[in-house]
Design an enzyme around this catalytic site. Structure first.
Site, PDB file in Angstrom:
ATOM      1  N   ASP A 192       6.967   7.153  10.368  1.00  0.00           N
ATOM      2  CA  ASP A 192       6.497   7.874   9.188  1.00  0.00           C
ATOM      3  C   ASP A 192       5.031   8.238   9.384  1.00  0.00           C
ATOM      4  O   ASP A 192       4.387   7.796  10.339  1.00  0.00           O
ATOM      5  CB  ASP A 192       6.680   7.045   7.901  1.00  0.00           C
ATOM      6  N   ASP A 222       1.407   8.279   7.337  1.00  0.00           N
ATOM      7  CA  ASP A 222       0.605   7.893   6.178  1.00  0.00           C
ATOM      8  C   ASP A 222      -0.695   8.684   6.178  1.00  0.00           C
ATOM      9  O   ASP A 222      -1.206   9.097   7.232  1.00  0.00           O
ATOM     10  CB  ASP A 222       0.300   6.391   6.201  1.00  0.00           C
ATOM     11  N   ASP A 275      -6.261  -3.947  10.533  1.00  0.00           N
ATOM     12  CA  ASP A 275      -6.013  -5.152  11.320  1.00  0.00           C
ATOM     13  C   ASP A 275      -6.400  -5.024  12.794  1.00  0.00           C
ATOM     14  O   ASP A 275      -7.198  -5.808  13.304  1.00  0.00           O
ATOM     15  CB  ASP A 275      -4.544  -5.586  11.178  1.00  0.00           C
TER      16      ASP A 275
END
Length: 461
Positions: free
Chosen positions: A74, A76, A156
């Site tokens: 996907d 984002d 992260d």
């Protein structure tokens, strides 16, 4: 007072002086990503946000995967617009989330997630930040908006902190993530110990991403994982389940499980996995099963989560089942009792949703019925809605050496045979032994099924 608190939470920003990142702009001629590689919906949404006067970038795993030559799952988008401003731009959108507000923008059948740049929420001198963590340092709330640079710093891993501008076809890199991708290196952003304490699931994510993307976990990133593994006990079981499901459905479940064990993370994820892997048959069974699962996923074939958890927990059920039978309990009640016990333990540890219970239990309870090959039982087995999953499970048991390979070959032949051949195969199988008194009763009732004396009662009508 409440309004002031909310303003601090949603608007506080980290001073620029605390940042050590340096922006690098990577042009198209170096990275090679064209805007047409972005889905039309994501491209349209990013363009509309930019036309409204805000910045908008494709972020995270999509940019990383494109650079690695993979197809993103996907796309984002990150922006400096607030959720309310994004929602105002798009009629078909909704604001979601409590820990951090996001906007889901619907475009045809596709839903694109749009997030506002996030800031730091761990400043030691800020009393609000202290309230946002628990005693182990895990973040409980993260509703802080910030700048693009702060957004990159709070992600992260460096390979997930890249921003792609579809208008200029440029990549903005604050954390040297582009260099790490080229070096096939997975490196956490910031101090590894602090970042793992903020969110222990990052340790599991490091293992999954490294295995899936073929990256080497950087030494400083890997060093604290073994010591901090117990922090996973503080993570809500539902989050652990979600992360485990991502790992098992990554197409690289086998190398992930091997890596989890090597780094001591399985104790916090599947506490029984260590016991299972110490059993020779159990380790071979799981290895073959995960290898086959990975192959199915890479071929875009469906895989049932219930089937996967039935695999992982089977040898614990089998061990408990055998112990109960050795204690004098009958096979069928012992199996059901073993199933209830193991699922209850794992539900507390891993929060396996109850919607998977039926699949798992039916796969397990059908296993003894494959050994009853006389009478009409095999024919009725074929009509069971879980037959294919239970059959595949049984074949894995044969392949691992847990069951005699002859049983699997018989069922494979039976499935491919026509009606007459099946009848011959069934008639050639010896029927169950009965005493004389029972045989006399059977003669008085010719409609009784000669194959009814099995360990697990047939539930089919």
């Amino acid at each position: 007072m409440i309004r002031k608190f909310l303003h601090q939470v949603f608007s506080r920003k980290t001073p620029a002086s605390s940042s050590t990142s340096t922006l690098t702009v990577i042009p198209f001629k170096r990275h090679g990503i064209r805007r047409h590689q972005i889905t039309p919906c994501a491209l349209k949404i990013a363009t509309q946000i930019q036309q409204a006067g805000f910045s908008a970038y494709i972020v995270g795993g999509a940019v990383r995967d494109l650079l690695l030559g993979l197809t993103p799952k996907d796309f984002d988008i990150a922006t400096n617009a607030t959720p309310e401003e994004v929602h105002h731009i798009f009629r078909r959108s909704r604001i979601i989330g409590r820990r951090f507000r996001l906007v889901h923008v619907m475009c045809g059948a596709e839903t694109v997630e749009v997030s506002t740049f996030r800031g730091s929420s761990t400043e030691e001198d800020d009393p609000v930040a202290i309230q946002l963590t628990d005693q182990h340092g895990r973040l409980l709330h993260d509703n802080v908006f910030g700048s693009q640079e702060e957004d990159a710093a709070r992600r992260d891993f460096t390979v997930n902190a890249l921003f792609y501008d579809p208008a200029k076809e440029e990549i903005l890199d604050y954390m040297k993530g582009y260099e790490d991708i080229k070096a096939k290196r997975l490196r956490i952003i910031g101090d590894p110990i602090q970042r793992y304490r903020e969110d222990p699931v990052r340790m599991l994510r490091a293992v999954r991403l490294a295995s899936k993307l073929g990256l080497q976990i950087e030494s400083e990133t890997a060093k604290p994982i073994g010591d901090l593994a117990p922090l996973l006990h503080n993570v809500p079981p539902s989050r652990l389940f979600d992360e485990m499901l991502k790992l098992l459905l990554s197409g690289y479940a086998l190398p992930c499980v091997v890596e989890l064990r090597a780094r001591g993370l399985h104790h916090g994820l599947l506490p029984m996995l260590d016991v299972i892997l110490e059993q020779p048959l159990g380790e071979r069974f799981i290895t073959i099963a995960l290898k086959n699962t990975d192959e199915r996923i890479r071929q875009n074939k469906p895989v049932s989560p219930g089937f996967l958890f039935a695999i992982l927990l089977w040898h614990e059920v089998l061990s408990r089942w055998n112990s109960l039978q050795a204690g004098g309990e009958k096979p069928a009640p012992a199996l059901f009792k073993a199933i209830d016990t193991i699922l209850s333990i794992q539900r507390n540890k891993l929060a396996i949703p109850r919607r998977f219970d039926a699949v798992i239990q039916e796969i397990w309870t059908m296993q003894p019925r494959f050994e009853a090959r006389a009478g009409r039982k095999p024919l009725r087995m074929l009509t069971h809605p879980r037959f294919r999953a239970a059959f595949d499970f049984m074949m894995l048991r044969c392949e691992s050496g847990e069951l005699n390979a002859e049983l699997g070959e018989w069922w494979k032949t039976f499935l491919s045979a026509d009606g007459d051949q099946r009848e011959k195969m069934l008639s050639s199988q010896p029927g169950p032994k009965r005493n004389k008194r029972r045989r006399s009763r059977k003669k008085a009732s010719p409609s009784n099924d000669p194959g009814s004396d099995t360990m697990i009662p047939d539930t089919q009508p």
